[in-house]
Design an enzyme around this catalytic site. Sequence first.
Site, mmCIF file in Angstrom:
data_model
loop_
_atom_site.group_PDB
_atom_site.id
_atom_site.type_symbol
_atom_site.label_atom_id
_atom_site.label_comp_id
_atom_site.label_asym_id
_atom_site.label_seq_id
_atom_site.Cartn_x
_atom_site.Cartn_y
_atom_site.Cartn_z
ATOM 1 N N LYS A 412 0.973 -1.336 -0.128
ATOM 2 C CA LYS A 412 0.036 -0.022 0.002
ATOM 3 C C LYS A 412 0.859 1.265 0.085
ATOM 4 C CE LYS A 412 -3.765 -2.447 2.098
ATOM 5 N NZ LYS A 412 -3.202 -3.677 1.958
ATOM 6 N N VAL A 457 -9.026 -9.760 6.095
ATOM 7 C CA VAL A 457 -10.590 -10.340 5.766
ATOM 8 C C VAL A 457 -10.830 -11.691 6.214
ATOM 9 C CG1 VAL A 457 -10.593 -8.561 3.725
ATOM 10 C CG2 VAL A 457 -9.697 -10.938 3.484
#
Length: 612
Positions: A412, A457
């Site tokens: 990121k 997740v």
Amino acid sequence: MQKDKKLIVYDILFLIGSLYFALLLKFDFNIQQEYIIFLKISVIPMVIITLVFNKVFNLYDSIWKYASVEELISIVYSVSVSNIIFVIYSYFINYKFLENRYYRFPYTVHIIFWILSVLTLGGIRFIYRLLQDKSVGQYKKIRNKRLLIIGAGDASAVLIKEIKKNRNFNYDVVGLVDDDETKRKKLINGIKVLGGRDDIPRICKERSIEEIIIAMPSADIKTKREIINICKSTKCKLKTLPGIYEMIDGNLNMSKLRDVNIEDLLGRDEVKLNNENINKYIKDKIIMVTGGGGSIGSELCRQIARFGPKQLLILDIYENNVYDVQMELNYNYSKLNKAIIIASIRDEDRLRSIFDKYRPEVVFHAAAHKHVPLMEGNPAEAVKNNIIGTYNVLKCCDEFKVNKFVQISTDKAVNPTNVMGASKRFCEIMVQAFDEVSETEYVAVRFGNVLGSNGSVIPLFKKQIAHGGPVTVTHPEINRFFMTIPEAAQLVIQAGAIAHGGEIFVLDMGKPVKIVDLAKDLITLSGYEPDVDIKIEYTGLRPGEKLYEELLMNEVALTSTEHDKIFVEKPAKIDMTFVEESIKQFREVVNEDKEEIIKLIEEKVPTYKRKK
């Protein structure tokens, strides 16, 4: 205890009966009177001797419904020793009868008595086992699961044996599957090989299979993944034995079984480490891990412990997480010299006192805020922790002459669209700036998402599935790079071994995975059908979230290294003055308006393009 008393009574009756019957056989069912008298005198000592040795050989301590060859051998030993003592007794302790004659049993009687004793004492126990097996089998037929085992090798043979031995496993093994055609229709411990992997759906349907165990510990990840994908279509519950390299003791048994998880589908072959290079900078050195209670930090601690550091310093602000790591290391590495340090990287004075006291030689910096949406709403905290906190650690490493500093970075940070990614990109800039002016070797290691890490997740999807759904995915096309936590930690340590300073290492993350496919696989592995039993809902991209991530700066080419899963960007020349001035400005702006903070981040990280 009541069963033991009954067994002793049965043993006494059978022993007396065996000795009497041995005399009948010896004398053609016409026993002389003097031997009858000697039998009466000898029977009590014979019983006592045998019972004593039965106890010595644990014949009253075994659980006879699990009786096997070992218990039969114990019976033979007990009866043999008892008979030897009884022969000695018969020979030396003779009794004088009529006409001054001495009597003892003929040796033939002792031989017959030995045979009858083994048969009767052993027989009663194994009859008991058969009755138990029959009654337990009848009781469990209704609830036993019909099982198919994948793989017809040593592991399967062990599993079948354990399942048959212990009825508590509640399995009826229906058959085996193996791609080796020479094994087709052959039997392993009485179970037939029914076909190959392509036959799995047919076999499961025809034989009403409820559960599948993949017993292929030596198979590579690719083969396992292909088989799991085939098994998913059967809707059977899936279990597996871990790979050989995952089993510390190397033993194969039912206790090693676990549910098939998403790591089995997305994982890759075992990371091959260059232990010689790692030993050079880890073994007998003082190693610090910041954020040591987190997902990556704790795994770094586990991996580092294997290489025998002089001391392991585990620093974290959250005492609960680091406590769990401490207890685990106490159990697995009881001789490891370690110190648990509760501290914040934001506190520069506290950090300096820690570095001054312990003098670490290598620092792995895993402490950071990493949640994208939370940092979007709290940019000041991202600056305080990720930027200023990292600066404090970098400065201490320089001041106290640390040999090597390894920054944990993220995909990121590449062309970031969110505050978290931008803050991690600035950390990379600081790492390269410090490397220009310091004797310490500063490097960063960049990788994508790790499976099962805190806040990822996978745990979220599992919780949603456990509650019956829905499983929430932000966008049908969103994808991410994934690797397992152990793989990431091992490659970080390996990257540190080959670093010379100033590099940004990029780990080979494999192919990106669609998050919706991940959700569907998790639902299937949990025994449900996606969008039938568990719904999937799309919630829209969150603030700062990309549809896809990048692992390198577009304008910089990657160079391969000696390790096939580690690549490196060229070291960039960063002016230390720029870093010092930026930190000063960050310190001044953290208490200002959110918009002012983000504007400063945009100014300091040119590749940061926030999403409007």
